[in-house]
Design a protein around this motif. Structure first.
Motif, PDB file in Angstrom:
ATOM      1  N   UNK A 293       0.835  -1.202   0.000  1.00 59.25           N
ATOM      2  CA  UNK A 293       0.000   0.000   0.000  1.00 59.25           C
ATOM      3  C   UNK A 293       0.872   1.255   0.000  1.00 59.25           C
ATOM      4  N   UNK A 294       0.273   2.369  -0.432  1.00 57.70           N
ATOM      5  CA  UNK A 294       0.955   3.657  -0.371  1.00 57.70           C
ATOM      6  C   UNK A 294       0.944   4.161   1.070  1.00 57.70           C
ATOM      7  N   UNK A 295       2.068   4.739   1.507  1.00 58.41           N
ATOM      8  CA  UNK A 295       2.206   5.289   2.853  1.00 58.41           C
ATOM      9  C   UNK A 295       2.606   6.761   2.747  1.00 58.41           C
ATOM     10  N   UNK A 296       2.173   7.573   3.693  1.00 58.78           N
ATOM     11  CA  UNK A 296       2.521   8.994   3.690  1.00 58.78           C
ATOM     12  C   UNK A 296       4.021   9.142   3.835  1.00 58.78           C
ATOM     13  N   UNK A 297       4.600   9.957   2.955  1.00 62.67           N
ATOM     14  CA  UNK A 297       6.038  10.172   2.960  1.00 62.67           C
ATOM     15  C   UNK A 297       6.462  11.198   4.002  1.00 62.67           C
TER      16      UNK A 297
ATOM     17  N   UNK B 148       9.590  14.189   4.925  1.00 68.40           N
ATOM     18  CA  UNK B 148      10.712  15.015   4.493  1.00 68.40           C
ATOM     19  C   UNK B 148      11.334  15.579   5.758  1.00 68.40           C
ATOM     20  N   UNK B 149      12.606  15.264   5.971  1.00 66.85           N
ATOM     21  CA  UNK B 149      13.335  15.679   7.177  1.00 66.85           C
ATOM     22  C   UNK B 149      12.570  15.294   8.439  1.00 66.85           C
ATOM     23  N   UNK B 150      11.987  14.082   8.431  1.00 66.24           N
ATOM     24  CA  UNK B 150      11.290  13.551   9.596  1.00 66.24           C
ATOM     25  C   UNK B 150       9.859  14.025   9.774  1.00 66.24           C
ATOM     26  N   UNK B 151       9.405  14.939   8.930  1.00 61.39           N
ATOM     27  CA  UNK B 151       8.050  15.477   9.065  1.00 61.39           C
ATOM     28  C   UNK B 151       7.135  14.878   8.003  1.00 61.39           C
ATOM     29  N   UNK B 152       5.952  14.427   8.443  1.00 60.73           N
ATOM     30  CA  UNK B 152       4.988  13.819   7.511  1.00 60.73           C
ATOM     31  C   UNK B 152       4.454  14.859   6.537  1.00 60.73           C
ATOM     32  N   UNK B 153       4.366  14.486   5.259  1.00 56.14           N
ATOM     33  CA  UNK B 153       3.815  15.368   4.221  1.00 56.14           C
ATOM     34  C   UNK B 153       2.448  14.826   3.814  1.00 56.14           C
ATOM     35  N   UNK B 154       1.441  15.029   4.690  1.00 49.33           N
ATOM     36  CA  UNK B 154       0.107  14.479   4.461  1.00 49.33           C
ATOM     37  C   UNK B 154      -0.738  15.341   3.530  1.00 49.33           C
ATOM     38  N   UNK B 155      -0.400  16.604   3.356  1.00 46.77           N
ATOM     39  CA  UNK B 155      -1.188  17.473   2.480  1.00 46.77           C
ATOM     40  C   UNK B 155      -2.547  17.785   3.072  1.00 46.77           C
ATOM     41  N   UNK B 156      -3.483  18.093   2.207  1.00 46.63           N
ATOM     42  CA  UNK B 156      -4.837  18.455   2.608  1.00 46.63           C
ATOM     43  C   UNK B 156      -5.728  17.214   2.555  1.00 46.63           C
ATOM     44  N   UNK B 157      -6.384  16.850   3.666  1.00 46.31           N
ATOM     45  CA  UNK B 157      -7.204  15.637   3.665  1.00 46.31           C
ATOM     46  C   UNK B 157      -8.434  15.728   2.754  1.00 46.31           C
ATOM     47  N   UNK B 158      -8.825  16.952   2.341  1.00 38.84           N
ATOM     48  CA  UNK B 158     -10.001  17.131   1.487  1.00 38.84           C
ATOM     49  C   UNK B 158      -9.641  17.310   0.014  1.00 38.84           C
TER      50      UNK B 158
END
Length: 61
Positions: free
Chosen positions: A28-32, A34-44
């Protein structure tokens, strides 16, 4: 000669910046991160993945 189909291993949403990486163990795809911080973007967001034609899924093996 056989043909191999390659799958992408990372993708990024052009609208919100969500970054995902493919986890082969989970299948499955997992949230990436960058420098230890999750790049989840906008959930909508209706994600527009960075598909621009530069990725070639077909390779000779």
């Amino acid at each position: 000669m056989s043909v191999r189909v390659n799958r992408p291993t990372a993708r990024e949403c052009e609208l919100c910046g969500r970054l995902e990486r493919w986890d082969g163990d989970l299948g499955a795809w997992q949230i990436g991160r960058v420098e230890g911080e999750r790049r989840a973007g906008n959930p909508h967001c209706i994600h527009e993945w960075d598909i621009n034609g530069s990725f070639n899924p077909i390779s000779d093996s």
